[in-house]
Motif scaffolding. Structure first.
Motif, PDB file in Angstrom:
ATOM      1  N   HIS A  52     -42.557 -38.635   4.995  1.00 43.43           N
ATOM      2  CA  HIS A  52     -41.866 -39.104   6.203  1.00 43.43           C
ATOM      3  C   HIS A  52     -42.681 -38.770   7.453  1.00 43.43           C
ATOM      4  CE1 HIS A  52     -38.719 -40.000   9.065  1.00 43.43           C
ATOM      5  NE2 HIS A  52     -38.882 -38.783   9.564  1.00 43.43           N
ATOM      6  N   MET A  53     -43.186 -37.536   7.537  1.00 36.26           N
ATOM      7  CA  MET A  53     -43.944 -37.139   8.719  1.00 36.26           C
ATOM      8  C   MET A  53     -45.255 -37.913   8.815  1.00 36.26           C
ATOM      9  SD  MET A  53     -43.999 -35.653  11.564  1.00 36.26           S
ATOM     10  CE  MET A  53     -42.459 -34.782  11.474  1.00 36.26           C
ATOM     11  N   ILE A  54     -45.889 -38.184   7.699  1.00 36.86           N
ATOM     12  CA  ILE A  54     -47.127 -38.979   7.688  1.00 36.86           C
ATOM     13  C   ILE A  54     -46.856 -40.362   8.265  1.00 36.86           C
ATOM     14  CG2 ILE A  54     -48.742 -40.185   6.150  1.00 36.86           C
ATOM     15  CD1 ILE A  54     -48.629 -37.610   4.376  1.00 36.86           C
ATOM     16  N   ARG A  55     -45.807 -41.016   7.775  1.00 35.06           N
ATOM     17  CA  ARG A  55     -45.463 -42.355   8.289  1.00 35.06           C
ATOM     18  C   ARG A  55     -45.111 -42.308   9.770  1.00 35.06           C
ATOM     19  NH1 ARG A  55     -42.728 -42.475   3.325  1.00 35.06           N
ATOM     20  NH2 ARG A  55     -40.768 -42.022   4.377  1.00 35.06           N
ATOM     21  N   THR A  56     -44.399 -41.273  10.171  1.00 32.88           N
ATOM     22  CA  THR A  56     -43.987 -41.134  11.564  1.00 32.88           C
ATOM     23  C   THR A  56     -45.199 -40.943  12.470  1.00 32.88           C
ATOM     24  OG1 THR A  56     -41.876 -40.198  10.868  1.00 32.88           O
ATOM     25  CG2 THR A  56     -42.537 -39.798  13.139  1.00 32.88           C
ATOM     26  N   LEU A  57     -46.135 -40.090  12.064  1.00 32.17           N
ATOM     27  CA  LEU A  57     -47.349 -39.886  12.855  1.00 32.17           C
ATOM     28  C   LEU A  57     -48.163 -41.174  12.952  1.00 32.17           C
ATOM     29  CD1 LEU A  57     -48.499 -36.367  11.624  1.00 32.17           C
ATOM     30  CD2 LEU A  57     -47.731 -36.957  13.935  1.00 32.17           C
TER      31      LEU A  57
END
Length: 119
Positions: A52-57
């Motif tokens: 999730h954090m990878i996609r968000t970044l």
């Protein structure tokens, strides 16, 4: 009743510091996410949070308005290149100008993360 001072909340200095840490961790997290096969529920949860954090970044970096800054942040953090390599690639900038552009990019990403309530 709660009143917002600003339609788009701005990131604090703490938010910017957290964002820099997340960007620095990005390349390693993507490698782990690609290679790790979760064996426990906790590993699965951590893996999903990392994804999730990878996609968000990635979304936040893609929303940087200045294409030059977006390219620098992508090269430096998403592609995982060290500062020295980035300075060589962007040698048309002085060290100070390059660092200012990186800082502008990090602030832009932090502002998006703040808006999305991710930090």
């Amino acid at each position: 009743m709660m009143v917002m001072d600003n339609l788009f909340p701005e990131a604090t200095t703490i938010d910017v510091a957290k964002t820099k840490i997340l960007l620095n961790q990005y390349k390693n997290k993507t490698i782990i996410v690609e290679r790790l096969i979760p064996e426990t529920p906790k590993q699965k949860l951590v893996l999903e949070n990392d994804k999730h954090m990878i996609r968000t970044l990635e979304k936040a970096v893609n929303l940087i308005l200045d294409p030059e800054i977006r390219e620098i942040i992508t090269y430096r953090y998403l592609e995982g290149n060290p500062r020295k390599a980035a300075l060589v690639k962007y040698r048309n900038f002085t060290d100070r100008t390059f660092d200012r552009k990186v800082e502008e990019g990090i602030i832009s990403v932090a502002n998006m993360l703040r808006l999305w309530e991710e930090i």
